[in-house]
Design a protein around this motif. Sequence first.
Motif, PDB file in Angstrom:
ATOM      1  N   LYS A   1     -99.568  79.168   3.294  1.00  0.00           N
ATOM      2  CA  LYS A   1     -99.318  79.487   4.706  1.00  0.00           C
ATOM      3  C   LYS A   1    -100.636  79.680   5.448  1.00  0.00           C
ATOM      4  O   LYS A   1    -100.846  79.111   6.528  1.00  0.00           O
ATOM      5  N   GLN A   2    -101.548  80.463   4.879  1.00  0.00           N
ATOM      6  CA  GLN A   2    -102.835  80.708   5.530  1.00  0.00           C
ATOM      7  C   GLN A   2    -103.622  79.410   5.709  1.00  0.00           C
ATOM      8  O   GLN A   2    -104.248  79.195   6.750  1.00  0.00           O
ATOM      9  N   GLU A   3    -103.575  78.527   4.700  1.00  0.00           N
ATOM     10  CA  GLU A   3    -104.284  77.240   4.792  1.00  0.00           C
ATOM     11  C   GLU A   3    -103.690  76.372   5.902  1.00  0.00           C
ATOM     12  O   GLU A   3    -104.422  75.746   6.674  1.00  0.00           O
ATOM     13  N   LYS A   4    -102.365  76.334   6.009  1.00  0.00           N
ATOM     14  CA  LYS A   4    -101.723  75.527   7.059  1.00  0.00           C
ATOM     15  C   LYS A   4    -102.036  76.089   8.446  1.00  0.00           C
ATOM     16  O   LYS A   4    -102.235  75.329   9.393  1.00  0.00           O
ATOM     17  N   ILE A   5    -102.105  77.401   8.563  1.00  0.00           N
ATOM     18  CA  ILE A   5    -102.443  78.022   9.850  1.00  0.00           C
ATOM     19  C   ILE A   5    -103.885  77.683  10.242  1.00  0.00           C
ATOM     20  O   ILE A   5    -104.169  77.333  11.389  1.00  0.00           O
ATOM     21  N   ARG A   6    -104.802  77.772   9.269  1.00  0.00           N
ATOM     22  CA  ARG A   6    -106.203  77.409   9.542  1.00  0.00           C
ATOM     23  C   ARG A   6    -106.311  75.939   9.948  1.00  0.00           C
ATOM     24  O   ARG A   6    -107.029  75.592  10.893  1.00  0.00           O
ATOM     25  N   GLU A   7    -105.592  75.066   9.244  1.00  0.00           N
ATOM     26  CA  GLU A   7    -105.617  73.635   9.546  1.00  0.00           C
ATOM     27  C   GLU A   7    -105.077  73.364  10.960  1.00  0.00           C
ATOM     28  O   GLU A   7    -105.653  72.563  11.710  1.00  0.00           O
ATOM     29  N   ALA A   8    -104.008  74.042  11.344  1.00  0.00           N
ATOM     30  CA  ALA A   8    -103.443  73.872  12.687  1.00  0.00           C
ATOM     31  C   ALA A   8    -104.445  74.322  13.757  1.00  0.00           C
ATOM     32  O   ALA A   8    -104.616  73.662  14.790  1.00  0.00           O
ATOM     33  N   GLU A   9    -105.136  75.415  13.504  1.00  0.00           N
ATOM     34  CA  GLU A   9    -106.115  75.924  14.469  1.00  0.00           C
ATOM     35  C   GLU A   9    -107.310  74.978  14.581  1.00  0.00           C
ATOM     36  O   GLU A   9    -107.806  74.707  15.683  1.00  0.00           O
ATOM     37  N   VAL A  10    -107.765  74.443  13.451  1.00  0.00           N
ATOM     38  CA  VAL A  10    -108.884  73.489  13.468  1.00  0.00           C
ATOM     39  C   VAL A  10    -108.482  72.234  14.243  1.00  0.00           C
ATOM     40  O   VAL A  10    -109.251  71.717  15.064  1.00  0.00           O
ATOM     41  N   ASN A  11    -107.278  71.728  14.005  1.00  0.00           N
ATOM     42  CA  ASN A  11    -106.811  70.542  14.722  1.00  0.00           C
ATOM     43  C   ASN A  11    -106.757  70.798  16.224  1.00  0.00           C
ATOM     44  O   ASN A  11    -107.130  69.947  17.031  1.00  0.00           O
ATOM     45  N   LYS A  12    -106.299  71.983  16.601  1.00  0.00           N
ATOM     46  CA  LYS A  12    -106.223  72.335  18.020  1.00  0.00           C
ATOM     47  C   LYS A  12    -107.616  72.363  18.641  1.00  0.00           C
ATOM     48  O   LYS A  12    -107.844  71.802  19.712  1.00  0.00           O
ATOM     49  N   GLN A  13    -108.566  72.998  17.961  1.00  0.00           N
ATOM     50  CA  GLN A  13    -109.929  73.083  18.488  1.00  0.00           C
ATOM     51  C   GLN A  13    -110.569  71.701  18.600  1.00  0.00           C
ATOM     52  O   GLN A  13    -111.259  71.401  19.581  1.00  0.00           O
ATOM     53  N   GLU A  14    -110.350  70.838  17.594  1.00  0.00           N
ATOM     54  CA  GLU A  14    -110.902  69.480  17.652  1.00  0.00           C
ATOM     55  C   GLU A  14    -110.308  68.693  18.815  1.00  0.00           C
ATOM     56  O   GLU A  14    -111.022  67.970  19.512  1.00  0.00           O
ATOM     57  N   THR A  15    -109.005  68.830  19.031  1.00  0.00           N
ATOM     58  CA  THR A  15    -108.361  68.125  20.135  1.00  0.00           C
ATOM     59  C   THR A  15    -108.904  68.614  21.468  1.00  0.00           C
ATOM     60  O   THR A  15    -109.206  67.815  22.359  1.00  0.00           O
ATOM     61  N   MET A  16    -109.058  69.925  21.619  1.00  0.00           N
ATOM     62  CA  MET A  16    -109.590  70.468  22.869  1.00  0.00           C
ATOM     63  C   MET A  16    -111.028  70.018  23.104  1.00  0.00           C
ATOM     64  O   MET A  16    -111.416  69.709  24.232  1.00  0.00           O
ATOM     65  N   GLN A  17    -111.806  69.950  22.032  1.00  0.00           N
ATOM     66  CA  GLN A  17    -113.187  69.509  22.167  1.00  0.00           C
ATOM     67  C   GLN A  17    -113.250  68.036  22.565  1.00  0.00           C
ATOM     68  O   GLN A  17    -114.027  67.659  23.441  1.00  0.00           O
ATOM     69  N   SER A  18    -112.419  67.201  21.958  1.00  0.00           N
ATOM     70  CA  SER A  18    -112.420  65.778  22.328  1.00  0.00           C
ATOM     71  C   SER A  18    -111.914  65.596  23.760  1.00  0.00           C
ATOM     72  O   SER A  18    -112.394  64.719  24.484  1.00  0.00           O
ATOM     73  N   ASN A  19    -110.971  66.438  24.202  1.00  0.00           N
ATOM     74  CA  ASN A  19    -110.513  66.379  25.592  1.00  0.00           C
ATOM     75  C   ASN A  19    -111.643  66.730  26.554  1.00  0.00           C
ATOM     76  O   ASN A  19    -111.790  66.118  27.610  1.00  0.00           O
ATOM     77  N   ALA A  20    -112.445  67.730  26.192  1.00  0.00           N
ATOM     78  CA  ALA A  20    -113.564  68.127  27.044  1.00  0.00           C
ATOM     79  C   ALA A  20    -114.609  67.018  27.114  1.00  0.00           C
ATOM     80  O   ALA A  20    -115.148  66.726  28.191  1.00  0.00           O
ATOM     81  N   VAL A  21    -114.877  66.361  25.995  1.00  0.00           N
ATOM     82  CA  VAL A  21    -115.841  65.258  25.983  1.00  0.00           C
ATOM     83  C   VAL A  21    -115.326  64.114  26.855  1.00  0.00           C
ATOM     84  O   VAL A  21    -116.065  63.539  27.656  1.00  0.00           O
ATOM     85  N   GLU A  22    -114.049  63.793  26.718  1.00  0.00           N
ATOM     86  CA  GLU A  22    -113.449  62.723  27.516  1.00  0.00           C
ATOM     87  C   GLU A  22    -113.516  63.067  29.002  1.00  0.00           C
ATOM     88  O   GLU A  22    -113.826  62.212  29.838  1.00  0.00           O
ATOM     89  N   HIS A  23    -113.266  64.323  29.347  1.00  0.00           N
ATOM     90  CA  HIS A  23    -113.327  64.764  30.740  1.00  0.00           C
ATOM     91  C   HIS A  23    -114.751  64.626  31.283  1.00  0.00           C
ATOM     92  O   HIS A  23    -114.953  64.149  32.402  1.00  0.00           O
ATOM     93  N   GLN A  24    -115.738  65.021  30.490  1.00  0.00           N
ATOM     94  CA  GLN A  24    -117.134  64.913  30.928  1.00  0.00           C
ATOM     95  C   GLN A  24    -117.536  63.455  31.123  1.00  0.00           C
ATOM     96  O   GLN A  24    -118.267  63.128  32.057  1.00  0.00           O
ATOM     97  N   GLN A  25    -117.046  62.563  30.251  1.00  0.00           N
ATOM     98  CA  GLN A  25    -117.350  61.145  30.406  1.00  0.00           C
ATOM     99  C   GLN A  25    -116.707  60.599  31.665  1.00  0.00           C
ATOM    100  O   GLN A  25    -117.307  59.780  32.373  1.00  0.00           O
ATOM    101  N   THR A  26    -115.521  61.051  31.999  1.00  0.00           N
ATOM    102  CA  THR A  26    -114.857  60.607  33.212  1.00  0.00           C
ATOM    103  C   THR A  26    -115.624  61.104  34.435  1.00  0.00           C
ATOM    104  O   THR A  26    -115.808  60.360  35.396  1.00  0.00           O
ATOM    105  N   LEU A  27    -116.099  62.345  34.408  1.00  0.00           N
ATOM    106  CA  LEU A  27    -116.875  62.874  35.507  1.00  0.00           C
ATOM    107  C   LEU A  27    -118.187  62.112  35.678  1.00  0.00           C
ATOM    108  O   LEU A  27    -118.666  61.919  36.791  1.00  0.00           O
TER     109      LEU A  27
END
Length: 142
Positions: free
Chosen positions: A108-134
């Motif tokens: 359970k703890q491993e799956k929770i950590r994995e979900a949080e890492v995936n969320k952070q990576e997605t948010m970071q890639s969204n921010a990079v994409e936004h900066q490229q658009t700007l």
Amino acid sequence: MNLTLCSLGHAARQEPSALPGVLRFPCNPRNRFPAFIYTAPPPPPAAADLIATMQAGKNAMASVKEAAENVAASAKAGMDKTKATVQEKVEKMTARTPAEKEMAEERKQEKIREAEVNKQETMQSNAVEHQQTLAGGQVADP
């Protein structure tokens, strides 16, 4: 702004209709002849102004898109965490030994950590994409 003063020269002449850009000075004791000031219509917006307006709209849409994708990433991470918790409870109920219960907790703890890492990576890639658009760069869909 271009201004043109037109005097009718005679009080009996026809007055222009009420149009935007027409200032009217009617007859009075000091001014026996009515006069009108015609202002030139405003010039059409320059191409640079239109481009700036379009760019501002594009930036706003990129911000909205980034925010929506971040909300979706958070919701998915929340669902994954809930799913991990439910699976852990089921595994604990079916476990026969304390070691199996401990393994369920670790999974359970491993799956929770994995979900949080995936969320952070997605948010970071969204921010990079936004900066490229700007910055005006083209972003290819992954």
